[in-house]
Design a protein around this motif. Sequence first.
Motif, PDB file in Angstrom:
ATOM      1  N   LEU A 237       0.787  -1.185   0.139  1.00 37.64           N
ATOM      2  CA  LEU A 237      -0.075   0.033  -0.081  1.00 37.64           C
ATOM      3  C   LEU A 237       0.834   1.136   0.145  1.00 37.64           C
ATOM      4  O   LEU A 237       0.657   2.327  -0.587  1.00 37.64           O
ATOM      5  N   ARG A 238       2.030   1.159   0.857  1.00 40.31           N
ATOM      6  CA  ARG A 238       2.789   2.321   0.741  1.00 40.31           C
ATOM      7  C   ARG A 238       3.256   2.803  -0.879  1.00 40.31           C
ATOM      8  O   ARG A 238       3.527   3.891  -0.984  1.00 40.31           O
ATOM      9  N   LYS A 239       3.679   1.629  -1.602  1.00 37.91           N
ATOM     10  CA  LYS A 239       4.075   1.830  -2.978  1.00 37.91           C
ATOM     11  C   LYS A 239       2.853   2.586  -3.760  1.00 37.91           C
ATOM     12  O   LYS A 239       3.120   3.116  -4.924  1.00 37.91           O
ATOM     13  N   GLN A 240       1.762   2.405  -3.354  1.00 42.76           N
ATOM     14  CA  GLN A 240       0.638   2.923  -3.987  1.00 42.76           C
ATOM     15  C   GLN A 240       0.120   4.300  -3.788  1.00 42.76           C
ATOM     16  O   GLN A 240      -0.864   4.931  -4.363  1.00 42.76           O
ATOM     17  N   VAL A 241       0.969   4.970  -2.703  1.00 44.30           N
ATOM     18  CA  VAL A 241       0.588   6.084  -2.461  1.00 44.30           C
ATOM     19  C   VAL A 241       0.902   7.043  -3.593  1.00 44.30           C
ATOM     20  O   VAL A 241       1.749   7.253  -3.988  1.00 44.30           O
ATOM     21  N   PRO A 242      -0.071   7.936  -3.918  1.00 47.61           N
ATOM     22  CA  PRO A 242      -0.053   8.648  -5.146  1.00 47.61           C
ATOM     23  C   PRO A 242       0.867   9.872  -5.028  1.00 47.61           C
ATOM     24  O   PRO A 242       1.153  10.312  -3.807  1.00 47.61           O
ATOM     25  N   SER A 243       1.356  10.617  -5.837  1.00 41.76           N
ATOM     26  CA  SER A 243       2.356  11.890  -5.691  1.00 41.76           C
ATOM     27  C   SER A 243       1.055  12.709  -5.343  1.00 41.76           C
ATOM     28  O   SER A 243      -0.033  12.720  -5.987  1.00 41.76           O
ATOM     29  N   VAL A 244       1.192  13.661  -4.636  1.00 38.01           N
ATOM     30  CA  VAL A 244       0.327  14.784  -4.173  1.00 38.01           C
ATOM     31  C   VAL A 244      -0.109  15.554  -5.412  1.00 38.01           C
ATOM     32  O   VAL A 244      -0.927  16.392  -5.347  1.00 38.01           O
ATOM     33  N   ARG A 245       0.942  15.324  -6.427  1.00 35.05           N
ATOM     34  CA  ARG A 245       0.688  16.198  -7.927  1.00 35.05           C
ATOM     35  C   ARG A 245      -0.496  15.430  -8.784  1.00 35.05           C
ATOM     36  O   ARG A 245      -0.799  16.011  -9.567  1.00 35.05           O
ATOM     37  N   THR A 246      -0.735  14.235  -8.239  1.00 30.29           N
ATOM     38  CA  THR A 246      -1.716  13.510  -9.026  1.00 30.29           C
ATOM     39  C   THR A 246      -2.860  13.044  -8.198  1.00 30.29           C
ATOM     40  O   THR A 246      -2.944  12.988  -7.129  1.00 30.29           O
ATOM     41  N   MET A 247      -3.959  12.809  -8.932  1.00 25.53           N
ATOM     42  CA  MET A 247      -5.450  12.376  -8.139  1.00 25.53           C
ATOM     43  C   MET A 247      -5.423  10.813  -8.176  1.00 25.53           C
ATOM     44  O   MET A 247      -4.990  10.345  -9.599  1.00 25.53           O
ATOM     45  N   PRO A 248      -5.632  10.298  -7.167  1.00 24.13           N
ATOM     46  CA  PRO A 248      -5.991   8.437  -7.555  1.00 24.13           C
ATOM     47  C   PRO A 248      -7.220   8.597  -8.409  1.00 24.13           C
ATOM     48  O   PRO A 248      -7.940   9.107  -8.472  1.00 24.13           O
ATOM     49  N   ARG A 249      -6.993   7.326  -9.332  1.00 25.72           N
ATOM     50  CA  ARG A 249      -7.959   7.074 -10.258  1.00 25.72           C
ATOM     51  C   ARG A 249      -8.613   5.620 -10.240  1.00 25.72           C
ATOM     52  O   ARG A 249      -7.683   4.831  -9.615  1.00 25.72           O
ATOM     53  N   ARG A 250      -9.655   5.553 -10.455  1.00 27.39           N
ATOM     54  CA  ARG A 250     -10.225   4.235 -10.245  1.00 27.39           C
ATOM     55  C   ARG A 250      -9.300   3.264 -11.330  1.00 27.39           C
ATOM     56  O   ARG A 250      -9.123   3.599 -12.568  1.00 27.39           O
ATOM     57  N   SER A 251      -9.392   2.147 -10.977  1.00 24.10           N
ATOM     58  CA  SER A 251      -8.631   0.999 -11.585  1.00 24.10           C
ATOM     59  C   SER A 251      -9.570   0.663 -12.984  1.00 24.10           C
ATOM     60  O   SER A 251     -10.553   0.671 -13.064  1.00 24.10           O
ATOM     61  N   THR A 252      -8.693   0.405 -13.938  1.00 29.27           N
ATOM     62  CA  THR A 252      -9.504   0.211 -15.049  1.00 29.27           C
ATOM     63  C   THR A 252      -9.429  -1.550 -15.361  1.00 29.27           C
ATOM     64  O   THR A 252      -9.943  -1.996 -16.356  1.00 29.27           O
ATOM     65  N   ARG A 253      -8.992  -2.156 -14.442  1.00 24.81           N
ATOM     66  CA  ARG A 253      -9.285  -3.502 -14.241  1.00 24.81           C
ATOM     67  C   ARG A 253     -10.782  -4.025 -14.487  1.00 24.81           C
ATOM     68  O   ARG A 253     -11.686  -3.314 -13.757  1.00 24.81           O
ATOM     69  N   LYS A 254     -11.131  -5.088 -15.285  1.00 23.99           N
ATOM     70  CA  LYS A 254     -12.472  -5.356 -15.578  1.00 23.99           C
ATOM     71  C   LYS A 254     -12.955  -6.091 -14.145  1.00 23.99           C
ATOM     72  O   LYS A 254     -12.213  -6.996 -13.705  1.00 23.99           O
ATOM     73  N   SER A 255     -14.275  -6.315 -14.171  1.00 21.12           N
ATOM     74  CA  SER A 255     -14.900  -6.953 -13.058  1.00 21.12           C
ATOM     75  C   SER A 255     -14.567  -8.414 -13.358  1.00 21.12           C
ATOM     76  O   SER A 255     -14.526  -8.920 -14.378  1.00 21.12           O
ATOM     77  N   ILE A 256     -14.522  -9.086 -12.354  1.00 24.24           N
ATOM     78  CA  ILE A 256     -14.591 -10.595 -12.317  1.00 24.24           C
ATOM     79  C   ILE A 256     -15.590 -11.439 -11.770  1.00 24.24           C
ATOM     80  O   ILE A 256     -16.154 -10.880 -10.736  1.00 24.24           O
ATOM     81  N   GLY A 257     -15.922 -12.502 -12.140  1.00 19.52           N
ATOM     82  CA  GLY A 257     -16.785 -13.326 -11.515  1.00 19.52           C
ATOM     83  C   GLY A 257     -18.146 -13.002 -11.818  1.00 19.52           C
ATOM     84  O   GLY A 257     -18.639 -12.093 -12.719  1.00 19.52           O
TER      85      GLY A 257
END
Length: 262
Positions: A237-257
């Motif tokens: 999770l620490r590696k997923q912390v965004p830069s404060v210059r960017t906004m977190p975006r919803r993942s583009t991974r498709k739904s499963i199941g």
Amino acid sequence: MSDKASNNANLPALREQVSELVLAGSLQHAEEAFSKAADEHGDYAVAEVLSTLPPQVTALHLAGFDGSKTSLATMLVPPKAWADSLAYLAATWPDNMIEDDPERIAEGLFNHVHGVVYATEDEERRHDLLAEASATDHGATVFAILWSLAPKEIMEVAGEINLKGRYVTGQTSSDSDIIPLAIDLARASEDGWERSLIELFPEFRHSNEMAEAEFPDDPDEDPSFQQRTTRDLLYRLRKQVPSVRTMPRRSTRKSIGSDIFS
């Protein structure tokens, strides 16, 4: 000027005030500002400001509250704003604590998530919060961190969900408080539930594959399948912390199941 127009005119000033207080570490004063705004303009004003605060500011504010502390922010934060703020929580954790006491961090994270999700009795809001939070890559990691505190019980409840669907009881080998949250996540978002499981157990591609897997009876014995540890997931999770210059975006991974509660 209408009441709503008057409220809107006050929002930028309130947003700036709250941001400055949070960044200065004055969380209680930020809560007092929210309380005053709610008294004067209604809950709408607080929710509106929370929806427009930078997510890293929201993370800093909400990190100071859990189920044991009353907070207007935890009761009124919009689901999307909360989901975005989760991406920044790991930035507040000391490196030495991640290394030396990962379970303590995970338990604090559970208190935070539980405090927001169950801050009110509104079931629709609860499901919206869980669905939004689990729809991101960082959200899946957050829930996997919580599940890592009780991996055997999570695997048991995953099998029960596959077998019983919406009639799941949540009975496992322990009375962990994590299990009701897991069931509520599965009810709110099948995709989010599956993604969080795969974060914890990366060898499985779907929860129904877990039906064939068993944890060893000896707690000191490692399972025969890959499981990420609490520490591994915290660093992840620490590696997923965004830069404060960017906004977190919803993942583009498709739904499963498919719909497990159909």
